[in-house]
Design a protein around this motif. Structure first.
Motif, PDB file in Angstrom:
ATOM      1  N   ASN A 129       6.934  -7.377  -1.112  1.00  0.00           N
ATOM      2  CA  ASN A 129       5.941  -8.308  -0.572  1.00  0.00           C
ATOM      3  C   ASN A 129       4.551  -7.804  -0.950  1.00  0.00           C
ATOM      4  OD1 ASN A 129       4.748 -10.393   0.792  1.00  0.00           O
ATOM      5  ND2 ASN A 129       5.008  -9.485   2.832  1.00  0.00           N
ATOM      6  N   TYR A 151       2.496  -8.375  -4.721  1.00  0.00           N
ATOM      7  CA  TYR A 151       2.806  -8.009  -6.114  1.00  0.00           C
ATOM      8  C   TYR A 151       1.497  -7.802  -6.858  1.00  0.00           C
ATOM      9  CZ  TYR A 151       5.394  -8.317 -10.544  1.00  0.00           C
ATOM     10  OH  TYR A 151       5.967  -8.058 -11.773  1.00  0.00           O
ATOM     11  N   GLY A 152       0.811  -6.699  -6.538  1.00  0.00           N
ATOM     12  CA  GLY A 152      -0.436  -6.356  -7.220  1.00  0.00           C
ATOM     13  C   GLY A 152      -0.254  -5.039  -7.944  1.00  0.00           C
ATOM     14  N   THR A 153      -1.290  -4.208  -7.927  1.00  0.00           N
ATOM     15  CA  THR A 153      -1.272  -2.937  -8.655  1.00  0.00           C
ATOM     16  C   THR A 153      -0.031  -2.112  -8.309  1.00  0.00           C
ATOM     17  OG1 THR A 153      -3.674  -2.958  -8.666  1.00  0.00           O
ATOM     18  CG2 THR A 153      -2.622  -0.823  -9.063  1.00  0.00           C
ATOM     19  N   ILE A 154       0.212  -1.911  -7.037  1.00  0.00           N
ATOM     20  CA  ILE A 154       1.342  -1.073  -6.623  1.00  0.00           C
ATOM     21  C   ILE A 154       2.641  -1.874  -6.658  1.00  0.00           C
ATOM     22  CG2 ILE A 154       2.296   0.321  -4.721  1.00  0.00           C
ATOM     23  CD1 ILE A 154      -0.247   1.529  -6.114  1.00  0.00           C
ATOM     24  N   ARG A 184       1.042 -14.145  -3.520  1.00  0.00           N
ATOM     25  CA  ARG A 184       0.170 -15.063  -2.779  1.00  0.00           C
ATOM     26  C   ARG A 184      -0.540 -16.039  -3.724  1.00  0.00           C
ATOM     27  NH1 ARG A 184      -4.780 -13.675  -0.680  1.00  0.00           N
ATOM     28  NH2 ARG A 184      -5.539 -15.061   0.938  1.00  0.00           N
ATOM     29  N   ALA A 203       4.123 -16.176  -0.810  1.00  0.00           N
ATOM     30  CA  ALA A 203       3.681 -15.462   0.392  1.00  0.00           C
ATOM     31  C   ALA A 203       2.919 -16.412   1.315  1.00  0.00           C
ATOM     32  CB  ALA A 203       2.799 -14.279   0.000  1.00  0.00           C
ATOM     33  N   THR A 216       1.030  -5.125   0.151  1.00  0.00           N
ATOM     34  CA  THR A 216      -0.104  -6.034   0.347  1.00  0.00           C
ATOM     35  C   THR A 216      -1.373  -5.199   0.565  1.00  0.00           C
ATOM     36  OG1 THR A 216       0.338  -6.132   2.709  1.00  0.00           O
ATOM     37  CG2 THR A 216       1.355  -7.845   1.358  1.00  0.00           C
ATOM     38  N   PRO A 217      -2.559  -5.809   0.502  1.00  0.00           N
ATOM     39  CA  PRO A 217      -3.795  -5.025   0.683  1.00  0.00           C
ATOM     40  C   PRO A 217      -3.864  -4.363   2.066  1.00  0.00           C
ATOM     41  CG  PRO A 217      -4.271  -7.197  -0.240  1.00  0.00           C
ATOM     42  CD  PRO A 217      -2.831  -7.222   0.159  1.00  0.00           C
ATOM     43  N   SER A 218      -4.678  -3.299   2.132  1.00  0.00           N
ATOM     44  CA  SER A 218      -4.824  -2.508   3.369  1.00  0.00           C
ATOM     45  C   SER A 218      -4.999  -3.400   4.589  1.00  0.00           C
ATOM     46  CB  SER A 218      -6.070  -1.617   3.268  1.00  0.00           C
ATOM     47  OG  SER A 218      -6.007  -0.843   2.117  1.00  0.00           O
ATOM     48  N   ILE A 223      -3.027  -5.647   5.840  1.00  0.00           N
ATOM     49  CA  ILE A 223      -2.137  -6.820   5.885  1.00  0.00           C
ATOM     50  C   ILE A 223      -0.712  -6.365   6.230  1.00  0.00           C
ATOM     51  CG2 ILE A 223      -1.263  -8.828   4.617  1.00  0.00           C
ATOM     52  CD1 ILE A 223      -4.219  -9.026   4.876  1.00  0.00           C
ATOM     53  N   GLN A 240       2.324   0.936   2.721  1.00  0.00           N
ATOM     54  CA  GLN A 240       1.552   1.778   1.804  1.00  0.00           C
ATOM     55  C   GLN A 240       0.430   2.506   2.534  1.00  0.00           C
ATOM     56  OE1 GLN A 240       2.955   1.990  -1.269  1.00  0.00           O
ATOM     57  NE2 GLN A 240       4.430   0.560  -0.370  1.00  0.00           N
ATOM     58  N   GLY A 257      -2.733   2.385   2.525  1.00  0.00           N
ATOM     59  CA  GLY A 257      -3.912   1.713   3.051  1.00  0.00           C
ATOM     60  C   GLY A 257      -3.766   1.338   4.517  1.00  0.00           C
ATOM     61  N   ARG A 260     -12.011   7.800  -8.138  1.00  0.00           N
ATOM     62  CA  ARG A 260     -12.356   6.706  -9.054  1.00  0.00           C
ATOM     63  C   ARG A 260     -12.966   5.557  -8.230  1.00  0.00           C
ATOM     64  NH1 ARG A 260     -10.033   3.812  -5.882  1.00  0.00           N
ATOM     65  NH2 ARG A 260      -7.953   2.897  -6.011  1.00  0.00           N
ATOM     66  N   ASP A 263      -9.802   0.339  -9.361  1.00  0.00           N
ATOM     67  CA  ASP A 263      -8.764   0.220 -10.383  1.00  0.00           C
ATOM     68  C   ASP A 263      -9.299  -0.664 -11.516  1.00  0.00           C
ATOM     69  OD1 ASP A 263      -7.135   1.748  -8.821  1.00  0.00           O
ATOM     70  OD2 ASP A 263      -6.082   0.056  -7.905  1.00  0.00           O
ATOM     71  N   GLN A 313      -4.076   7.104  -9.621  1.00  0.00           N
ATOM     72  CA  GLN A 313      -3.987   6.389  -8.343  1.00  0.00           C
ATOM     73  C   GLN A 313      -3.031   5.202  -8.390  1.00  0.00           C
ATOM     74  OE1 GLN A 313      -6.593   6.252 -10.417  1.00  0.00           O
ATOM     75  NE2 GLN A 313      -7.000   4.080 -10.777  1.00  0.00           N
TER      76      GLN A 313
HETATM   77  P1  NAD Z   1      -3.713  -5.173  -4.872  1.00  0.00           P
HETATM   78  O1  NAD Z   1      -4.856  -5.942  -4.341  1.00  0.00           O
HETATM   79  O2  NAD Z   1      -3.716  -4.773  -6.306  1.00  0.00           O
HETATM   80  O3  NAD Z   1      -2.354  -5.959  -4.609  1.00  0.00           O
HETATM   81  C1  NAD Z   1      -2.062  -6.572  -3.403  1.00  0.00           C
HETATM   82  C2  NAD Z   1      -1.328  -7.861  -3.681  1.00  0.00           C
HETATM   83  O4  NAD Z   1      -0.949  -8.457  -2.447  1.00  0.00           O
HETATM   84  C3  NAD Z   1      -2.197  -8.880  -4.423  1.00  0.00           C
HETATM   85  O5  NAD Z   1      -1.406  -9.465  -5.436  1.00  0.00           O
HETATM   86  C4  NAD Z   1      -2.560  -9.897  -3.334  1.00  0.00           C
HETATM   87  O6  NAD Z   1      -2.753 -11.204  -3.857  1.00  0.00           O
HETATM   88  C5  NAD Z   1      -1.315  -9.834  -2.482  1.00  0.00           C
HETATM   89  N1  NAD Z   1      -1.488 -10.312  -1.109  1.00  0.00           N
HETATM   90  C6  NAD Z   1      -2.613 -10.435  -0.377  1.00  0.00           C
HETATM   91  N2  NAD Z   1      -2.327 -10.875   0.857  1.00  0.00           N
HETATM   92  C7  NAD Z   1      -0.991 -11.035   0.903  1.00  0.00           C
HETATM   93  C8  NAD Z   1      -0.098 -11.484   1.898  1.00  0.00           C
HETATM   94  N3  NAD Z   1      -0.521 -11.835   3.099  1.00  0.00           N
HETATM   95  N4  NAD Z   1       1.225 -11.513   1.606  1.00  0.00           N
HETATM   96  C9  NAD Z   1       1.675 -11.143   0.389  1.00  0.00           C
HETATM   97  N5  NAD Z   1       0.863 -10.735  -0.601  1.00  0.00           N
HETATM   98  C10 NAD Z   1      -0.452 -10.683  -0.345  1.00  0.00           C
HETATM   99  O7  NAD Z   1      -3.565  -3.898  -3.936  1.00  0.00           O
HETATM  100  P2  NAD Z   1      -2.920  -2.509  -4.311  1.00  0.00           P
HETATM  101  O8  NAD Z   1      -3.949  -1.677  -4.995  1.00  0.00           O
HETATM  102  O9  NAD Z   1      -1.613  -2.711  -4.965  1.00  0.00           O
HETATM  103  O10 NAD Z   1      -2.745  -1.867  -2.861  1.00  0.00           O
HETATM  104  C11 NAD Z   1      -1.641  -2.195  -2.034  1.00  0.00           C
HETATM  105  C12 NAD Z   1      -1.456  -1.099  -1.007  1.00  0.00           C
HETATM  106  O11 NAD Z   1      -1.199   0.122  -1.704  1.00  0.00           O
HETATM  107  C13 NAD Z   1      -2.681  -0.823  -0.123  1.00  0.00           C
HETATM  108  O12 NAD Z   1      -2.233  -0.366   1.128  1.00  0.00           O
HETATM  109  C14 NAD Z   1      -3.369   0.312  -0.860  1.00  0.00           C
HETATM  110  O13 NAD Z   1      -4.197   1.085  -0.024  1.00  0.00           O
HETATM  111  C15 NAD Z   1      -2.163   1.101  -1.333  1.00  0.00           C
HETATM  112  N6  NAD Z   1      -2.423   1.961  -2.481  1.00  0.00           N
HETATM  113  C16 NAD Z   1      -3.203   1.532  -3.520  1.00  0.00           C
HETATM  114  C17 NAD Z   1      -3.452   2.394  -4.567  1.00  0.00           C
HETATM  115  C18 NAD Z   1      -4.335   1.998  -5.700  1.00  0.00           C
HETATM  116  O14 NAD Z   1      -5.014   2.851  -6.248  1.00  0.00           O
HETATM  117  N7  NAD Z   1      -4.371   0.765  -6.127  1.00  0.00           N
HETATM  118  C19 NAD Z   1      -2.879   3.662  -4.581  1.00  0.00           C
HETATM  119  C20 NAD Z   1      -2.020   4.045  -3.542  1.00  0.00           C
HETATM  120  C21 NAD Z   1      -1.825   3.181  -2.482  1.00  0.00           C
END
Ligand code: NAD
Length: 338
Positions: free
Chosen positions: A7, A9-12, A34, A53, A86-88, A90, A108, A110, A168, A171, A302
């Protein structure tokens, strides 16, 4: 075969999905997305079942040719375990959804530590998550520090750790983040929140951290000083400890890797997906011992270091394998420490 739903699908999330797909004992049941954007198209092209989502945006997915497999509610109901990426903040909002379906979940870094029973690092405390329904894979920085500190803690004991984290700014896809031309104390207060986060994994550890943010998207760099309880038998003894760790990579002097940029170049030359570096990268020449004081510098990618940790957390929660077995299988399938 454990069915894993992703749930967020972004960076992580997209990296965890690919890592799960590489495992012989689990499968990606689907990913909840989303926004109907290029990342969603990438998920569909990678043959992941895409779930909405946000049901209100379902039409947007159809308009760009993505056939949805259902809603996030369906994904949670059909999966054996959810990885919430999902973002911190959520993730905590999503927890009631997982509870409603009785589906274990991994959050995660965040999120606040209170989101789950356990703050997880595969090297330091795998077993603590074995009886849990919810675990939080700690942040990229906390993961990097936990892996680094675990062998020192076990072998010599740690009187105190002091770490300066040069972070950094954002991202590569975070076009709005910064600083663009500055070096910013972040947070300006000392100690930073990173030390207490490490203490969610090592509750008794004495650690102080200082954070700065700089204009790069490459990697974090940690300048570390650890006062060990027991004096090692020379610096080579410490080097051997690091070499024995599968997710600690010591950069040899001959390699000419002088920064995070050359490290990323090395990873891309090595054919790593997305140029990902799952391991901590410790500069060999920086490992310095003065009595019981150890100094060194390490780089943390990261976007990548938490990915194998999520795979191991899935095994811990579902009881598939124990810690050493899981780490070894994850390493082998991803190509870590080969
Ligand atoms: P991101 O913004 O790249 O990805 C998050 C994804 O979730 C996005 O595709 C967004 O559209 C989607 N989203 C938003 N609201 C949503 C919802 N309600 N339901 C489903 N999807 C939803 O974020 P990220 O960098 O992948 O970070 C995700 C988590 O991982 C955070 O807790 C962050 O702190 C943690 N984290 C990030 C990094 C990093 O450097 N990027 C490293 C370690 C941990």
């Amino acid at each position: 075969m454990i069915r894993v739903g992703i749930n967020g699908y972004g960076t992580i999330g997209k990296r965890v999905a690919d890592a799960v797909r590489a495992q012989p004992d689990m499968t990606v049941h689907g990913v909840a997305k989303r926004s109907p954007d290029y990342v969603a198209v990438g998920a569909a092209e990678a043959d992941y079942a895409v779930y909405a989502a946000d049901a209100d945006r379902a039409d947007g997915f159809r308009e760009i040719g993505i056939d949805l497999a259902g809603t996030v509610d369906d994904l949670v109901a059909e999966s054996d375990v959810i990885v919430d990426a999902t973002p911190s903040g959520i993730g905590a909002e999503n927890r009631p959804l997982y509870e409603r379906h009785d589906t274990p979940a991994i959050f995660q870094g965040g999120e606040d530590a209170t989101v789950a029973e356990v703050s997880f690092n595969a090297r330091a405390n795998f077993a603590e998550a074995e009886d849990a329904d919810y675990a939080r894979v700690v942040s990229c920085n906390t993961t990097g520090l936990s892996r680094f500190l675990a062998p020192l803690h076990e072998t010599y004991g740690i009187d105190k750790a002091r770490v300066t984290l040069v972070r950094r700014g954002g991202d590569p896809d975070q076009t709005g983040r910064g600083p663009i031309n500055d070096t910013v104390p972040d947070p300006v207060s000392i100690p930073s929140h990173h030390g207490p986060d490490v203490q969610t994994v090592f509750p008794e550890l004495d650690i102080d951290t200082i954070g700065l943010k700089v204009p790069t998207t490459m990697m974090h760099v940690h300048a570390v000083n650890v006062s060990l309880a027991e004096e090692p038998d020379g610096v080579d003894d410490v080097r051997d400890q690091f070499r024995a760790e599968d997710r600690l990579l010591t950069i040899p002097e001959y390699a000419g890797i002088d920064g995070a940029g050359t490290l990323k170049d090395f990873a891309m030359d090595a054919g790593r997906p997305r140029g990902d570096i799952w391991e901590n990268c410790i500069w060999g020449e920086s490992i310095t011992l003065q009595g019981r004081d150890l100094y060194c510098m390490q780089a943390i990618h990261q976007e990548a270091d938490v990915v194998p940790e999520n795979v191991d957390a899935i095994r811990a929660l579902t009881g598939l394998l124990d810690g050493p077995e899981s780490r070894s299988l994850t390493n082998e399938t991803l190509g870590i420490d080969l």
